[in-house]
Design an enzyme around this catalytic site. Structure first.
Site, PDB file in Angstrom:
ATOM      1  CE1 TYR A 131     -51.166 -13.089   7.823  1.00 56.25           C
ATOM      2  CE2 TYR A 131     -49.257 -14.168   8.257  1.00 56.25           C
ATOM      3  CZ  TYR A 131     -50.158 -13.321   8.622  1.00 56.25           C
ATOM      4  OH  TYR A 131     -49.521 -12.533   9.527  1.00 56.25           O
ATOM      5  N   GLY A 182     -40.269 -12.401   9.004  1.00 52.32           N
ATOM      6  CA  GLY A 182     -39.897 -12.694  10.395  1.00 52.32           C
ATOM      7  C   GLY A 182     -39.294 -11.545  10.948  1.00 52.32           C
ATOM      8  CB  CYS A 192     -37.025 -18.204   8.225  1.00 48.49           C
ATOM      9  SG  CYS A 192     -36.986 -18.631   9.720  1.00 48.49           S
ATOM     10  CG  ASN A 209     -38.353 -20.364   4.886  1.00 49.08           C
ATOM     11  OD1 ASN A 209     -38.794 -19.811   3.847  1.00 49.08           O
ATOM     12  ND2 ASN A 209     -38.962 -20.385   5.955  1.00 49.08           N
ATOM     13  N   GLY A 210     -37.927 -23.192   7.318  1.00 51.51           N
ATOM     14  CA  GLY A 210     -38.789 -24.238   7.219  1.00 51.51           C
ATOM     15  C   GLY A 210     -38.608 -25.009   8.447  1.00 51.51           C
TER      16      GLY A 210
END
Ligand code: SF4
Length: 462
Positions: free
Chosen positions: A243, A28, A2, A103-104
């Site tokens: 990435y 996202g 995210c 986020n996570g």
């Protein structure tokens, strides 16, 4: 994965948050949300789909007055992809109106949820983030204390932005799995997953939020910053640099682009016995590594695959049937460049192997004489429990096959993975803190060395 952002003390908080979210869109594409803190109340707007959804009459054209805002873009890793799980989550509790974006993945989510359910807690969402709201609501003390008390109960990956009225809080788990950076624009502070979201709105990067740090910002001032739990060492996700992160993001003192170029340089050294006519990237994440490879090997760089940018990133789509459909439309070869050539093809990673196999087919159909496939990370042999949507182990091709078996399956002439040692060197070359090998990074998807207890974690079905 995210993307999160927050800004305070700024008349343009809403527009700047929306612009920042656009810059974080790659993290996202499934849902987007924004919480605005206006004169009288906080309001949250959430939508399925891209950030452009929040550029609507209600939020931007009516110019809802707000001087602070937080925003979130989401792709699903731990729960259903649906509007109910879109963030930020806003709640009203004894501590006031609080909104939170995460986020996570929280790896002890199920244990804590069980305990909370037994205490009578009611859950509206299926996302792991909701337990944080409960823990905060039940905690005692000032805003920073309730955040710290709640975070101490959690395991896993959580970078957070939290808004209560005009107070903005940023926080990072003690391993620092997911990035969170601090920036400044005029008299306002900004928190963001990545540095370009700060720069695009005219701000300047100030520093990283440290692993285990909670920072409290109000009226353009840092009111408080402290370590809620001391980290043993930093363990930021190394796959961010392979990435996920944008190439113009700054991490560990260098741009991600520079790290990717180094990955390509090390690959060229690993493959110095292979001669080829051209080196070509799989767009977009293979570009920088292919440039690095070409520089060291003196093999000409060619751009021979055209990406359709109107198709979403196949990796971050939540459903296998969509993934297959999208990949078919995604890349088209330029036959005139490929025909009759021995090629080195550079990509970031192999996950299931289905997309790589399809790509090798496309290149052979375009006339490639020989295909040498090179990846800018080691074989992915374990699932990620910290916020990246790798599939379960049985669906990871490298977890179940030798490199030679994968080469045969892909029907290519050679297959080379960047070694872990070279990946770490490429990702930390400019980091003044990193003097030891294997310092500063989570590498669990390559090594199986998870940094938190994952025995009770139930991943999303792939
Ligand atoms: Fe990143 Fe892999 Fe660690 Fe997940 S397991 S946080 S993808 S390095």
């Amino acid at each position: 994965m995210c993307g999160i952002i927050g800004i305070e003390n700024n008349e343009d908080a809403v527009v700047l948050t929306a612009a920042g979210l656009l810059t974080l869109q790659h993290r996202g594409e499934e849902s987007v949300g924004i919480t605005l803190s206006g004169k009288e109340k906080m309001e949250t707007f959430r939508y399925m789909g891209l950030v452009s959804k929040i550029f609507n009459d209600e939020i931007l054209l009516k110019k809802l007055p707000a001087t602070a805002a937080i925003g979130h873009v989401r792709y699903t890793t731990s729960s259903k992809s649906s509007l109910i799980n879109a963030q930020p989550f806003q709640m009203s509790c004894i501590h006031g109106n609080i909104s939170l974006a995460h986020n996570g993945n929280i790896t002890n989510f199920h244990e804590i949820k069980e305990i909370l359910l037994k205490k009578g807690a009611i859950f509206n969402h299926t996302s792991d983030t909701e337990i944080l709201l409960h823990l905060m609501a039940m905690s005692k003390g000032e805003l920073a204390d309730i955040v710290a008390n709640s975070m101490r109960k959690l395991d896993g990956a959580f970078s957070l932005v939290i808004l209560r009225d005009k107070t903005l809080i940023g926080a990072r788990d003690k391993n620092g799995f997911r990035p969170l950076v601090l920036g400044k624009i005029d008299n306002s502070y900004i928190l963001s997953s990545e540095t370009p979201a700060i720069e695009v709105i005219g701000g300047k990067y100030v520093r990283d939020i440290e692993p285990g740090e909670i920072i409290v910002i109000e009226n353009g001032e840092i009111k408080k910053s402290f370590i809620y739990e001391s980290p043993k060492k930093q363990n930021t996700c190394i796959f961010e640099q392979v990435y996920f992160a944008r190439p113009d993001s700054v991490m560990f003192g260098h741009t991600v682009k520079e790290a990717r170029i180094k990955m390509g340089e090390y690959l060229a050294l690993q493959m110095k016995n292979i001669k080829a006519d051209i080196v070509m990237p799989v767009p977009d994440t293979g570009y920088c590594a292919a440039i690095g490879f070409s520089r060291i090997s003196n093999i000409p760089f060619e751009n021979a695959l055209v990406r359709n940018y109107y198709v979403g990133r196949s990796f971050i789509k939540p459903m296998q049937n969509l993934r297959d459909l999208i990949a078919r439309f995604k890349l088209r070869p330029i036959k005139e460049v490929i025909n009759g050539k021995e090629i080195i093809l550079i990509d970031d990673s192999i996950v299931r192997g289905t997309t790589s196999k399809r790509l090798a087919n496309i290149l052979r159909e375009a006339g490639a004489r020989k295909i040498h496939f090179a990846l800018s990370c080691p074989p992915i042999i374990n699932s990620c429990y910290y916020g990246i949507d790798t599939p379960s182990k049985e669906n990871l091709i490298a977890a179940n096959n030798s490199i030679e078996e994968i080469r045969k399956y892909l029907d290519i002439d050679s297959l080379t993975f960047l070694t872990l040692e070279n990946l770490i060197k490429a990702c930390s070359f400019d980091d003044k803190r990193n003097t030891e090998k294997d310092n500063n990074f989570c590498t669990a998807c390559f090594t199986g060395k998870y940094l938190t207890n994952i025995s009770n974690y139930i991943p999303k079905k792939s």
